[in-house]
Design a protein around this motif. Sequence first.
Motif, PDB file in Angstrom:
ATOM      1  N   GLU A 192       0.816  -1.224   0.000  1.00  0.00           N
ATOM      2  CA  GLU A 192       0.000   0.000   0.000  1.00  0.00           C
ATOM      3  C   GLU A 192       0.849   1.274   0.000  1.00  0.00           C
ATOM      4  O   GLU A 192       0.443   2.297   0.523  1.00  0.00           O
ATOM      5  N   GLY A 193       2.055   1.191  -0.592  1.00  0.00           N
ATOM      6  CA  GLY A 193       2.899   2.366  -0.687  1.00  0.00           C
ATOM      7  C   GLY A 193       3.715   2.666   0.561  1.00  0.00           C
ATOM      8  O   GLY A 193       4.313   3.731   0.649  1.00  0.00           O
ATOM      9  N   TYR A 194       3.762   1.774   1.525  1.00  0.00           N
ATOM     10  CA  TYR A 194       4.511   1.994   2.763  1.00  0.00           C
ATOM     11  C   TYR A 194       5.838   1.238   2.735  1.00  0.00           C
ATOM     12  O   TYR A 194       5.878   0.054   2.414  1.00  0.00           O
ATOM     13  N   TYR A 195       6.897   1.940   3.116  1.00  0.00           N
ATOM     14  CA  TYR A 195       8.240   1.381   3.200  1.00  0.00           C
ATOM     15  C   TYR A 195       8.793   1.678   4.590  1.00  0.00           C
ATOM     16  O   TYR A 195       8.458   2.707   5.189  1.00  0.00           O
ATOM     17  N   VAL A 196       9.652   0.790   5.093  1.00  0.00           N
ATOM     18  CA  VAL A 196      10.318   1.024   6.372  1.00  0.00           C
ATOM     19  C   VAL A 196      11.772   0.583   6.275  1.00  0.00           C
ATOM     20  O   VAL A 196      12.106  -0.305   5.499  1.00  0.00           O
ATOM     21  N   TRP A 197      12.618   1.235   7.054  1.00  0.00           N
ATOM     22  CA  TRP A 197      14.011   0.823   7.152  1.00  0.00           C
ATOM     23  C   TRP A 197      14.112  -0.274   8.193  1.00  0.00           C
ATOM     24  O   TRP A 197      13.585  -0.155   9.288  1.00  0.00           O
ATOM     25  N   ARG A 198      14.802  -1.360   7.856  1.00  0.00           N
ATOM     26  CA  ARG A 198      14.982  -2.490   8.769  1.00  0.00           C
ATOM     27  C   ARG A 198      16.421  -2.995   8.655  1.00  0.00           C
ATOM     28  O   ARG A 198      17.078  -2.824   7.636  1.00  0.00           O
ATOM     29  N   THR A 199      16.872  -3.662   9.712  1.00  0.00           N
ATOM     30  CA  THR A 199      18.178  -4.320   9.662  1.00  0.00           C
ATOM     31  C   THR A 199      18.015  -5.592   8.832  1.00  0.00           C
ATOM     32  O   THR A 199      16.900  -6.097   8.680  1.00  0.00           O
ATOM     33  N   PRO A 200      19.105  -6.118   8.276  1.00  0.00           N
ATOM     34  CA  PRO A 200      18.990  -7.362   7.503  1.00  0.00           C
ATOM     35  C   PRO A 200      18.311  -8.515   8.265  1.00  0.00           C
ATOM     36  O   PRO A 200      17.454  -9.192   7.695  1.00  0.00           O
ATOM     37  N   PRO A 201      18.613  -8.745   9.566  1.00  0.00           N
ATOM     38  CA  PRO A 201      17.892  -9.821  10.265  1.00  0.00           C
ATOM     39  C   PRO A 201      16.386  -9.557  10.364  1.00  0.00           C
ATOM     40  O   PRO A 201      15.572 -10.475  10.232  1.00  0.00           O
ATOM     41  N   GLN A 202      16.005  -8.305  10.588  1.00  0.00           N
ATOM     42  CA  GLN A 202      14.575  -7.977  10.630  1.00  0.00           C
ATOM     43  C   GLN A 202      13.933  -8.182   9.260  1.00  0.00           C
ATOM     44  O   GLN A 202      12.819  -8.698   9.156  1.00  0.00           O
TER      45      GLN A 202
END
Length: 126
Positions: free
Chosen positions: A83-93
């Motif tokens: 739905e157009g949403y992005y988040v920054w995550r660590t590689p394990p996440q």
Amino acid sequence: MATGSATTVLDSDVAPYVAAVLQHHASRLASLEALSREYESTDGALAHLRSSSAHDVMVPVAGIGLMPGKLVNPGRVLVYLGEGYYVWRTPPQARAIVARRQKYLERRMDGVRDDIRKFRDRVRRA
């Protein structure tokens, strides 16, 4: 004899429908399997990311070539949630998100396989 010919006519009328339904299910299954392979590839790429601050890489430039560059902060990846949403995550996440999506795809593929099996059983009984 008349009964046998009526069955043959019915079979020839139903055969295209049966083939179309099975083709539809096979197509759904193939697209889900392709998506699952993409997630496996993504998981493999995420597994190789380290938490160091920068990596030297070759960067594609406008499709004409490569030039040296740096991958800065590879300890974070941008994950599409939908739905157009992005988040920054660590590689394990990010790998955990990929694993959840793979489990969901596996359930969907099992559902399609079950639909195919049930449909074939109904056709055999008819």
